[in-house]
Design an enzyme around this catalytic site. Structure first.
Site, short mmCIF file in Angstrom:
data_model
loop_
_atom_site.label_atom_id
_atom_site.label_comp_id
_atom_site.label_asym_id
_atom_site.label_seq_id
_atom_site.Cartn_x
_atom_site.Cartn_y
_atom_site.Cartn_z
N LYS A 77 0.84 -1.21 0.00
CA LYS A 77 0.00 0.00 0.00
C LYS A 77 0.87 1.26 0.00
CE LYS A 77 -1.94 -0.98 3.94
NZ LYS A 77 -1.28 -2.26 4.23
N ARG B 213 -9.47 1.40 8.45
CA ARG B 213 -9.07 0.04 8.76
C ARG B 213 -10.17 -0.72 9.47
NH1 ARG B 213 -3.40 0.67 8.82
NH2 ARG B 213 -2.35 -1.32 8.96
N ARG C 23 11.87 -5.87 4.76
CA ARG C 23 11.60 -4.43 4.65
C ARG C 23 12.52 -3.64 5.58
NH1 ARG C 23 5.78 -1.96 5.43
NH2 ARG C 23 5.80 -3.19 7.33
N ARG D 35 11.20 -2.24 11.26
CA ARG D 35 10.15 -1.72 12.14
C ARG D 35 9.87 -2.69 13.29
NH1 ARG D 35 5.30 0.02 8.19
NH2 ARG D 35 4.16 -1.14 9.77
N ARG E 216 -0.75 -9.19 13.07
CA ARG E 216 -1.31 -8.12 12.22
C ARG E 216 -2.17 -8.71 11.11
NH1 ARG E 216 4.05 -5.26 10.64
NH2 ARG E 216 2.79 -4.01 9.22
P1 AP5 Z 1 4.91 -1.63 1.88
O1 AP5 Z 1 4.61 -0.77 0.71
O2 AP5 Z 1 5.72 -1.07 2.98
O3 AP5 Z 1 3.56 -2.32 2.40
P2 AP5 Z 1 2.33 -1.73 3.21
O4 AP5 Z 1 1.10 -2.35 2.61
O5 AP5 Z 1 2.39 -0.24 3.29
O6 AP5 Z 1 2.62 -2.43 4.59
P3 AP5 Z 1 2.58 -1.84 6.07
O7 AP5 Z 1 3.29 -2.84 6.93
O8 AP5 Z 1 3.04 -0.44 6.11
O9 AP5 Z 1 1.08 -1.94 6.32
P4 AP5 Z 1 0.38 -1.97 7.64
O10 AP5 Z 1 -0.98 -1.83 7.11
O11 AP5 Z 1 0.55 -3.12 8.52
O12 AP5 Z 1 1.13 -0.82 8.46
P5 AP5 Z 1 0.77 0.67 8.79
O13 AP5 Z 1 1.99 1.47 8.82
O14 AP5 Z 1 -0.38 1.14 7.94
O15 AP5 Z 1 5.62 -2.96 1.31
C1 AP5 Z 1 6.07 -3.98 2.19
C2 AP5 Z 1 7.46 -4.47 1.75
O16 AP5 Z 1 7.35 -5.15 0.50
C3 AP5 Z 1 8.47 -3.35 1.53
O17 AP5 Z 1 9.73 -3.77 1.92
C4 AP5 Z 1 8.41 -3.09 0.02
O18 AP5 Z 1 9.62 -2.57 -0.45
C5 AP5 Z 1 8.12 -4.49 -0.52
N1 AP5 Z 1 7.27 -4.47 -1.71
C6 AP5 Z 1 6.24 -3.62 -2.00
N2 AP5 Z 1 5.66 -3.93 -3.19
C7 AP5 Z 1 6.32 -5.02 -3.65
C8 AP5 Z 1 6.19 -5.84 -4.82
N3 AP5 Z 1 5.24 -5.59 -5.74
N4 AP5 Z 1 7.02 -6.89 -4.95
C9 AP5 Z 1 7.97 -7.15 -4.00
N5 AP5 Z 1 8.16 -6.42 -2.89
C10 AP5 Z 1 7.35 -5.37 -2.71
O19 AP5 Z 1 0.21 0.51 10.27
C11 AP5 Z 1 1.05 0.09 11.33
C12 AP5 Z 1 0.26 0.01 12.61
O20 AP5 Z 1 -0.28 1.33 12.94
C13 AP5 Z 1 -0.98 -0.90 12.57
O21 AP5 Z 1 -0.65 -2.22 12.84
C14 AP5 Z 1 -1.85 -0.24 13.66
O22 AP5 Z 1 -1.43 -0.62 14.94
C15 AP5 Z 1 -1.57 1.24 13.49
N6 AP5 Z 1 -2.54 1.90 12.57
C16 AP5 Z 1 -2.25 2.50 11.38
N7 AP5 Z 1 -3.37 2.97 10.81
C17 AP5 Z 1 -4.40 2.66 11.64
C18 AP5 Z 1 -5.81 2.84 11.59
N8 AP5 Z 1 -6.40 3.46 10.54
N9 AP5 Z 1 -6.55 2.38 12.62
C19 AP5 Z 1 -5.99 1.77 13.67
N10 AP5 Z 1 -4.66 1.53 13.78
C20 AP5 Z 1 -3.87 1.97 12.77
MG MG Z 2 2.76 1.11 4.87
#
Ligand code: AP5
Ligand code: MG
Length: 213
Positions: A13, A88, A127, A160, A171
């Site tokens: 994402k 979410r 990552r 992270r 997660r």
């Molecule tokens: P990346 O692009 O980093 O993936 P992502 O979908 O952004 O993954 P996140 O881990 O950031 O998502 P998340 O939803 O768990 O975390 P968030 O920060 O939102 O890609 C992942 C890896 O793969 C990278 O190394 C990238 O380089 C590689 N990659 C990408 N595309 C690729 C491809 N096509 N092929 C190969 N490799 C590839 O949230 C973290 C925490 O915050 C949550 O757990 C929660 O506690 C809290 N939080 C955040 N938002 C909310 C909300 N709205 N409500 C409640 N809690 C929340």
């Molecule tokens: Mg992300």
């Protein structure tokens, strides 16, 4: 254009949202990045959010919704935005819809970046993230030019805290229980588009731009 990115943790994402933001000239808003910036700066919000994030749990809706609504009310969002990691939960989606409806606005697309669970754990362990500017790398797929250093801002890269394998599994469970229902929610509103997130990241981006135009 207002866009929501859906998908499991690690689906890509953030990677795609950043590229969309650049191409269409709109801000990339990641609630996860906002929380991590607050943790890094030691704010009250950061301390509260960290307790949940480190366990792979969602931060409570009350905290999250306010931050997001404040952020999208800022001037740079007038021409649209790409939301990454929000909503979410169904209540978060409903609050966002209500706020937009009150201003005669709406979300244009909800893009689901679809990646099976099997691929996720492997991606997360490779990552590396920059906590200063939010840039993301992957040891195999997208390595930084200098090992351990962010290409964009020169800060140190980290694994992270919530990317440890046991937390990733948690997660994923939270995703299936609380976030996946949003796929039906946006499908009923006829704005859901699904792309295959297992492709190379440039191919995923082409699939997305074919949808957005
Ligand atoms: P990346 O692009 O980093 O993936 P992502 O979908 O952004 O993954 P996140 O881990 O950031 O998502 P998340 O939803 O768990 O975390 P968030 O920060 O939102 O890609 C992942 C890896 O793969 C990278 O190394 C990238 O380089 C590689 N990659 C990408 N595309 C690729 C491809 N096509 N092929 C190969 N490799 C590839 O949230 C973290 C925490 O915050 C949550 O757990 C929660 O506690 C809290 N939080 C955040 N938002 C909310 C909300 N709205 N409500 C409640 N809690 C929340
Ligand atoms: Mg992300």
């Amino acid at each position: 254009m207002k866009i929501i990115m859906l998908g499991a943790p690690g689906a890509g994402k953030g990677t795609q949202a950043k590229m969309i933001a650049e191409k269409y000239g709109i801000p990339h808003i990641s609630t996860g990045d906002i929380f991590r910036a607050n943790i890094k700066n030691g704010t009250q919000l950061g301390m509260e959010a960290k307790q949940y994030m480190d366990q792979g749990l969602l931060v409570p809706d009350e905290l999250t919704v306010k931050i997001l609504l404040d952020r999208v009310a800022r001037e740079d969002c007038a021409g649209g935005y790409v939301l990454d990691g929000f909503p979410r939960t169904i209540p978060q989606a409903e609050v966002l819809d209500e706020a937009l409806t009150a201003q005669n606005e709406k979300i244009d697309y909800a893009i689901d970046v679809d990646v099976p669970d099997e691929n996720i754990v492997k991606r997360m362990s490779g990552r590396r993230a920059c906590l200063k500017c939010g840039a993301t790398y992957h040891l195999e797929h997208i390595p930084p030019r200098t090992e351990g250093i962010c290409d964009s801002c020169g800060s140190g890269l980290v694994l992270r805290d919530d990317d440890r394998p046991e937390t990733v599994l948690n997660r994923l469970k939270v995703y299936h229980d609380q976030t996946q229902p949003l796929i039906d929610y946006y499908s009923r509103k006829k704005i859901l588009r699904t792309v295959d997130g297992t492709m190379d990241m440039q191919d995923v981006f082409h699939a997305i731009t074919a949808i957005l135009g």
